[in-house]
Design an enzyme around this catalytic site. Structure first.
Site, PDB file in Angstrom:
ATOM      1  N   ASP A  35       0.765  -1.497  -0.530  1.00 35.11           N
ATOM      2  CA  ASP A  35       0.421   0.243  -0.132  1.00 35.11           C
ATOM      3  C   ASP A  35       0.965   1.333  -0.010  1.00 35.11           C
ATOM      4  OD1 ASP A  35      -2.041  -1.106   0.249  1.00 35.11           O
ATOM      5  OD2 ASP A  35      -2.965  -0.619   1.793  1.00 35.11           O
ATOM      6  N   CYS A  74      -3.811  -5.607  -3.224  1.00 42.60           N
ATOM      7  CA  CYS A  74      -2.376  -7.326  -2.902  1.00 42.60           C
ATOM      8  C   CYS A  74      -2.617  -8.132  -4.160  1.00 42.60           C
ATOM      9  CB  CYS A  74      -2.966  -7.158  -1.762  1.00 42.60           C
ATOM     10  SG  CYS A  74      -3.129  -5.932  -0.600  1.00 42.60           S
ATOM     11  N   HIS A 135      -0.277 -13.781   1.263  1.00 42.22           N
ATOM     12  CA  HIS A 135      -1.643 -13.197   0.889  1.00 42.22           C
ATOM     13  C   HIS A 135      -1.633 -14.049  -0.306  1.00 42.22           C
ATOM     14  CE1 HIS A 135      -4.235  -9.883   1.123  1.00 42.22           C
ATOM     15  NE2 HIS A 135      -4.822 -10.516   1.372  1.00 42.22           N
ATOM     16  N   ASP A 341       2.995  -2.475  -3.909  1.00 43.96           N
ATOM     17  CA  ASP A 341       1.537  -3.554  -4.489  1.00 43.96           C
ATOM     18  C   ASP A 341       1.231  -3.286  -5.805  1.00 43.96           C
ATOM     19  OD1 ASP A 341       0.656  -3.281  -2.768  1.00 43.96           O
ATOM     20  OD2 ASP A 341      -0.020  -4.870  -1.805  1.00 43.96           O
TER      21      ASP A 341
END
Length: 577
Positions: A35, A74, A135, A341
């Site tokens: 972020d 993400c 993730h 990302d």
């Protein structure tokens, strides 16, 4: 003065040619922030946040000024980064509202048949490691199958979180389920409350005498809705916010105290253990996604609150890892790459309404949409003795380009049984070519093609055509504050026919759409871009949707807990850290 310059250029080309031969190539340190906005770094123009160690990479390497994430969220962006492929090709792009994994016990994830750069480099004798955020899923059918785990995708060592950092992971950090709370808690409670009130008034006025059991059922339903939500929030943190070392949980729930220091230490240990062998280390920070955290020496020290503290702590950690490379004498044989990302989360607010998102600089939009603010990210590449320091490359590049770049430098063959969308960066970084190999880039909002960019080689323009754009809320703002992130379908977007056209080389803020009156070639440009989009879509093969509702839903039989607490609802215990 001419001869030293020519000699330096000749040596850099010789070093590159040697590194490109079959056999062990350079080491790789790939750093990804979470972020982080392009406007948050000093080397991209920020003057109020201190990022000297990241800025050092720009001074000693190349700064990519039009570096683009393959997705503005993400999970899909990371899938594209690891595989060099648009996430829609691997099923890692959602057709629904939820575009990322929120639960550790979901069955979706990066499919086992996808080839990551870690897998390729293992085949070339590299030791591979991932420190930080994954993730991309964990297990498929049983908690112990780990079909999506980093270890199944080529990483010899993993220390970090298999999911992500969320507000709910830190006590006092708030919750990401605010909009869901309105739908699944507030609305049912209001309806049930209205029913209860209507029955009470009817009984008081003598208009009706509802049976007592109806009152009881209504009150019980209200208690069930409220209790279920409280239980969900109580168990969410330990069930989804934990750290693993390889395939073992080491801390549950995550303790944020000293977390960045621990990740930096693990990265340094990995470098020391593998100083005599070729390695690839993917350092995937949990900064600067919320919940924000920082050790006492950084907390309250920046000019931008908790967010700024997190940025500056992350920069410190980058400096620690770079210093380890220097101490081990590995800097000259290690290609270092740093990015984010996707763009900063402009709608992110703290529990008290304070801004917790970053800056996308001059660019419009942010995380979860395909305006430049959502996809234009930092891109820094350093390789001493090979890449001439202090350069800026303004050509369009993608985070998917890391895959073929790393593969080629390591002497690995690219897979031939699938489309690879990334392009080798080295010819551009070394000045062998002047234009990006990406004539066209395709920007997806979840699984929906939102925009196309075209870099014609006979022009200085970079055309960008939007098929749809998000409806910012409130109107005139720079984000979708009512939904926390922008959505990609339905009433949340506006479709454009003809597409909305910009020349982002001249209008990087995307403020002035072109028309046939302002751009004589308007129709021709859009026809060329539409033909490219149709040709691209024709290359897509159907892939199982890893982000379907059934795949993102929590499944109790996939829930991992520390061995001492095996039941999914008894995960609230800390490990040894």
């Amino acid at each position: 003065m001419l001869w030293p310059c020519l000699l330096a250029l000749l040596l850099s080309q010789l070093n590159f040619l040697c590194a490109a031969r079959p056999g062990p190539g350079p080491n790789f340190l790939l750093i990804m922030a979470d972020d982080l906005g392009i406007g948050d770094l000093g080397c991209y123009g920020n003057r109020t946040l201190r990022t000297p160690h990241i800025d050092r990479l720009a001074l000693e390497g190349v700064k990519l000024t039009q570096h683009l994430a393959a997705a503005p969220l993400c999970t899909p962006s990371r899938a594209a980064f690891l595989t060099g492929r648009y996430p829609v090709r691997s099923g890692m792009a959602s057709h629904g509202r939820l575009g990322v994994f929120l639960f550790s016990a979901s069955s979706g994830g990066l499919p086992p048949n996808e080839v990551t750069f870690a897998k390729l480099l293992k085949g070339q004798g590299y030791t591979t490691g991932l420190v930080g955020k994954w993730h991309l899923g964990l297990s498929c059918q049983a908690a112990s199958d780990f079909c999506h785990h980093p270890g199944r995708h080529g990483f010899d060592r993993f220390l970090g979180t298999p999911t992500t950092n969320l507000r709910d992971c830190k006590p006092g950090g708030g919750t990401v389920f605010g909009s869901a709370q309105q739908v699944f808690v507030v609305l049912p409670m209001n309806i049930l409350g209205a029913v209860l009130l209507a029955m009470a008034l009817a009984r008081w006025a003598g208009l009706a005498r509802p049976p007592g059991w109806v009152f009881g059922v209504t009150v019980a339903a209200m208690a069930a809705v409220g209790g279920a939500y409280v239980a969900f929030l109580y168990h969410f943190r330990p069930a989804n916010c934990f750290l693993m070392a390889d395939f073992t949980i080491t801390q549950q729930p995550t303790d944020y105290k000293g977390l960045t220091q621990r990740l930096a230490s693990e990265a340094g240990d990995f470098l020391r253990r593998n100083r005599d062998t070729p390695f690839l280390l993917f350092l995937s920070f949990m900064h600067v996604h919320t919940a924000h955290f920082a050790n006492p020496e950084f907390a309250g020290q920046s000019l931008h609150g908790a967010y700024g503290d997190a940025v500056e702590e992350m920069d410190w950690a980058v400096g620690q890892v770079l210093a380890t490379l220097d101490k081990l004498g590995l800097a000259n044989n290690t290609l270092v790459y740093l990015t984010s990302d996707h763009g900063a989360h402009v709608e992110e607010l703290g529990p008290n309404g304070e801004r917790h998102g970053g800056s996308n600089g001059i660019y419009r939009g942010g995380k979860a949409n395909t305006w430049e603010g959502g996809i234009r990210v930092p891109g820094l590449v350093r390789w001493p003795g090979v890449i001439v320091p202090g350069q800026e490359v303004e050509e369009p590049t993608s985070n998917m380009d890391v895959f073929p770049t790393v593969a080629r430098l390591a002497g690995a063959e690219l897979p031939t049984d699938r489309v690879i969308d990334g392009r080798d960066l080295m010819p551009l970084l070394l000045g062998h070519v002047q234009h990006s190999e990406h004539e066209f880039l395709f920007h997806y909002c979840n699984a929906y093609l939102s925009a196309v960019a075209w870099r014609p080689h006979n022009s200085s323009s970079v055309w960008k055509a939007f098929y749809f754009t998000p409806n910012f809320d409130p109107p005139g703002s720079n984000g979708c504050f009512s939904t926390h992130v922008c959505m990609c379908h339905g009433h949340h977007v506006t479709h454009h026919d003809p597409p909305l056209l910009f020349d982002i080389a001249r209008d990087p803020r995307e403020r002035h759409p072109l028309t046939p009156e302002t751009e004589p070639r308007h129709g021709e440009i859009l026809r060329n871009m539409d033909a490219a989009a149709r040709a691209h879509v024709a290359t897509l093969e159907e892939a199982p949707n890893q982000l379907s509702m059934s795949n993102v839903a929590w499944k109790p039989w996939l829930q991992l807990c520390l061995p001492s607490k095996p039941h999914p609802l008894a995960c609230r215990c800390a490990g040894d850290g």
